[in-house]
Scaffold this motif. Structure first.
Motif, PDB file in Angstrom:
ATOM      1  N   GLU A  55       0.864  -1.197   0.148  1.00 31.55           N
ATOM      2  CA  GLU A  55       0.115  -0.202   0.095  1.00 31.55           C
ATOM      3  C   GLU A  55       0.797   1.364   0.042  1.00 31.55           C
ATOM      4  O   GLU A  55       0.596   2.294  -0.511  1.00 31.55           O
ATOM      5  N   TRP A  56       2.159   1.373   0.742  1.00 35.73           N
ATOM      6  CA  TRP A  56       2.894   2.492   0.831  1.00 35.73           C
ATOM      7  C   TRP A  56       4.291   1.746   0.252  1.00 35.73           C
ATOM      8  O   TRP A  56       4.831   0.873   0.564  1.00 35.73           O
ATOM      9  N   LEU A  57       5.121   3.048  -0.294  1.00 36.15           N
ATOM     10  CA  LEU A  57       6.467   2.687  -0.742  1.00 36.15           C
ATOM     11  C   LEU A  57       7.367   3.936  -0.213  1.00 36.15           C
ATOM     12  O   LEU A  57       6.768   4.927  -0.011  1.00 36.15           O
ATOM     13  N   ILE A  58       8.641   3.571   0.259  1.00 31.30           N
ATOM     14  CA  ILE A  58       9.607   4.640   0.554  1.00 31.30           C
ATOM     15  C   ILE A  58      10.622   4.409  -0.367  1.00 31.30           C
ATOM     16  O   ILE A  58      11.264   3.270  -0.711  1.00 31.30           O
ATOM     17  N   GLN A  59      10.951   5.474  -0.978  1.00 33.71           N
ATOM     18  CA  GLN A  59      11.848   5.546  -2.026  1.00 33.71           C
ATOM     19  C   GLN A  59      13.247   5.963  -1.393  1.00 33.71           C
ATOM     20  O   GLN A  59      13.350   7.218  -0.826  1.00 33.71           O
ATOM     21  N   TYR A  60      14.286   5.197  -1.606  1.00 35.09           N
ATOM     22  CA  TYR A  60      15.694   5.684  -1.103  1.00 35.09           C
ATOM     23  C   TYR A  60      16.569   6.321  -2.120  1.00 35.09           C
ATOM     24  O   TYR A  60      16.152   6.226  -3.385  1.00 35.09           O
ATOM     25  N   GLY A  61      17.386   6.910  -1.739  1.00 28.15           N
ATOM     26  CA  GLY A  61      18.423   7.723  -2.565  1.00 28.15           C
ATOM     27  C   GLY A  61      19.438   6.661  -3.113  1.00 28.15           C
ATOM     28  O   GLY A  61      19.280   5.380  -2.864  1.00 28.15           O
ATOM     29  N   LEU A  62      20.435   7.078  -3.863  1.00 27.87           N
ATOM     30  CA  LEU A  62      21.353   6.265  -4.578  1.00 27.87           C
ATOM     31  C   LEU A  62      22.101   5.414  -3.709  1.00 27.87           C
ATOM     32  O   LEU A  62      22.720   4.386  -4.028  1.00 27.87           O
ATOM     33  N   HIS A  71       5.730   7.113  -1.336  1.00 26.96           N
ATOM     34  CA  HIS A  71       4.677   7.105  -2.517  1.00 26.96           C
ATOM     35  C   HIS A  71       3.638   6.225  -2.062  1.00 26.96           C
ATOM     36  O   HIS A  71       3.553   5.437  -0.988  1.00 26.96           O
ATOM     37  N   VAL A  72       2.422   6.070  -2.514  1.00 24.01           N
ATOM     38  CA  VAL A  72       1.094   5.534  -2.465  1.00 24.01           C
ATOM     39  C   VAL A  72       1.561   4.124  -3.434  1.00 24.01           C
ATOM     40  O   VAL A  72       2.363   4.189  -4.409  1.00 24.01           O
ATOM     41  N   GLY A  73       1.255   2.971  -2.905  1.00 27.74           N
ATOM     42  CA  GLY A  73       1.464   1.745  -3.484  1.00 27.74           C
ATOM     43  C   GLY A  73       1.746   1.429  -4.986  1.00 27.74           C
ATOM     44  O   GLY A  73       2.519   1.063  -5.701  1.00 27.74           O
ATOM     45  N   GLY A  74       0.655   2.018  -5.726  1.00 23.77           N
ATOM     46  CA  GLY A  74       0.415   1.918  -7.021  1.00 23.77           C
ATOM     47  C   GLY A  74       0.775   3.194  -8.093  1.00 23.77           C
ATOM     48  O   GLY A  74       0.767   3.239  -9.132  1.00 23.77           O
ATOM     49  N   CYS A  75       1.946   3.921  -7.298  1.00 16.65           N
ATOM     50  CA  CYS A  75       2.478   5.120  -8.220  1.00 16.65           C
ATOM     51  C   CYS A  75       3.285   4.715  -9.053  1.00 16.65           C
ATOM     52  O   CYS A  75       4.257   3.895  -9.099  1.00 16.65           O
ATOM     53  N   TRP A  76       3.001   5.222 -10.330  1.00 14.91           N
ATOM     54  CA  TRP A  76       3.748   5.051 -11.611  1.00 14.91           C
ATOM     55  C   TRP A  76       5.302   5.750 -11.549  1.00 14.91           C
ATOM     56  O   TRP A  76       6.110   4.977 -11.827  1.00 14.91           O
ATOM     57  N   ALA A  77       5.519   6.477 -10.742  1.00 15.78           N
ATOM     58  CA  ALA A  77       6.882   7.095 -10.682  1.00 15.78           C
ATOM     59  C   ALA A  77       7.706   6.358  -9.525  1.00 15.78           C
ATOM     60  O   ALA A  77       8.801   6.185  -9.874  1.00 15.78           O
ATOM     61  N   LYS A  80       8.765   3.306 -11.794  1.00 15.21           N
ATOM     62  CA  LYS A  80       9.965   4.008 -12.752  1.00 15.21           C
ATOM     63  C   LYS A  80      11.249   4.049 -11.868  1.00 15.21           C
ATOM     64  O   LYS A  80      12.408   3.942 -12.526  1.00 15.21           O
ATOM     65  N   SER A  81      11.249   4.634 -10.757  1.00 17.59           N
ATOM     66  CA  SER A  81      12.272   4.848 -10.007  1.00 17.59           C
ATOM     67  C   SER A  81      13.516   3.716  -9.904  1.00 17.59           C
ATOM     68  O   SER A  81      14.472   3.559  -9.738  1.00 17.59           O
ATOM     69  N   GLY A  82      12.552   2.505  -9.319  1.00 19.26           N
ATOM     70  CA  GLY A  82      13.360   1.244  -8.909  1.00 19.26           C
ATOM     71  C   GLY A  82      13.988   1.336  -7.634  1.00 19.26           C
ATOM     72  O   GLY A  82      14.824   0.288  -7.459  1.00 19.26           O
ATOM     73  N   ARG A  83      13.852   2.347  -6.989  1.00 19.28           N
ATOM     74  CA  ARG A  83      14.591   2.559  -5.526  1.00 19.28           C
ATOM     75  C   ARG A  83      13.547   2.605  -4.633  1.00 19.28           C
ATOM     76  O   ARG A  83      13.899   2.954  -3.308  1.00 19.28           O
ATOM     77  N   CYS A  84      12.523   1.814  -4.621  1.00 20.71           N
ATOM     78  CA  CYS A  84      11.496   1.877  -3.619  1.00 20.71           C
ATOM     79  C   CYS A  84      11.129   0.602  -2.826  1.00 20.71           C
ATOM     80  O   CYS A  84      11.635  -0.564  -3.414  1.00 20.71           O
ATOM     81  N   ARG A  85      11.074   0.691  -1.664  1.00 22.35           N
ATOM     82  CA  ARG A  85      10.786  -0.684  -1.004  1.00 22.35           C
ATOM     83  C   ARG A  85       9.439  -0.431  -0.141  1.00 22.35           C
ATOM     84  O   ARG A  85       9.008   0.634   0.199  1.00 22.35           O
TER      85      ARG A  85
END
Length: 116
Positions: A55-62, A71-77, A80-85
């Motif tokens: 349901e929820w995602l956290i995007q981490y840095g490089l 992010h909300v779980g279904g976010c396209w961004a 696309k980032s590939g850095r979310c957990r």
């Protein structure tokens, strides 16, 4: 004497050849059907076994330590980032409280009713 096969013998031979070829073709088609049914069954089992989307995602840095955004779980961004957990609601609320920006596309802060 006439050693040539009769017309009736030739027709019977032709019939046996056609039956043999048709049987082989049907066997091949039956194998194709069985293979396709197996693939379809495997695909369905794979879909059923797939875990539910978070349901929820956290995007981490490089560097994989700094939190960039939530992010909300279904976010396209996020996809696309590939850095979310995946994250829990509490983790996302805590990140927003610590001034981690919410995604501008999926607006998790609005989704959570976070006004702080």
């Amino acid at each position: 004497m006439n050693d040539a096969p009769s017309r009736l013998d030739l027709l019977r031979f032709a019939r046996r050849v056609v039956v043999q070829q048709a049987t082989a073709s049907l066997r091949q088609i039956d194998q194709w059907i069985a293979d396709e049914e197996r693939r379809e069954s495997e695909r369905r089992r794979g879909e059923e076994a797939r875990p539910a989307a978070p349901e929820w995602l956290i995007q981490y840095g490089l560097n994989r330590r700094n939190v960039d955004s939530v992010h909300v779980g279904g976010c396209w961004a996020a996809a696309k980032s590939g850095r979310c957990r995946p994250a829990t609601r509490e983790q996302v609320v805590e990140a927003l409280r610590q001034q981690v920006p919410g995604c501008t596309f999926c607006r998790p802060d609005t989704e959570l009713g976070f006004l702080e």
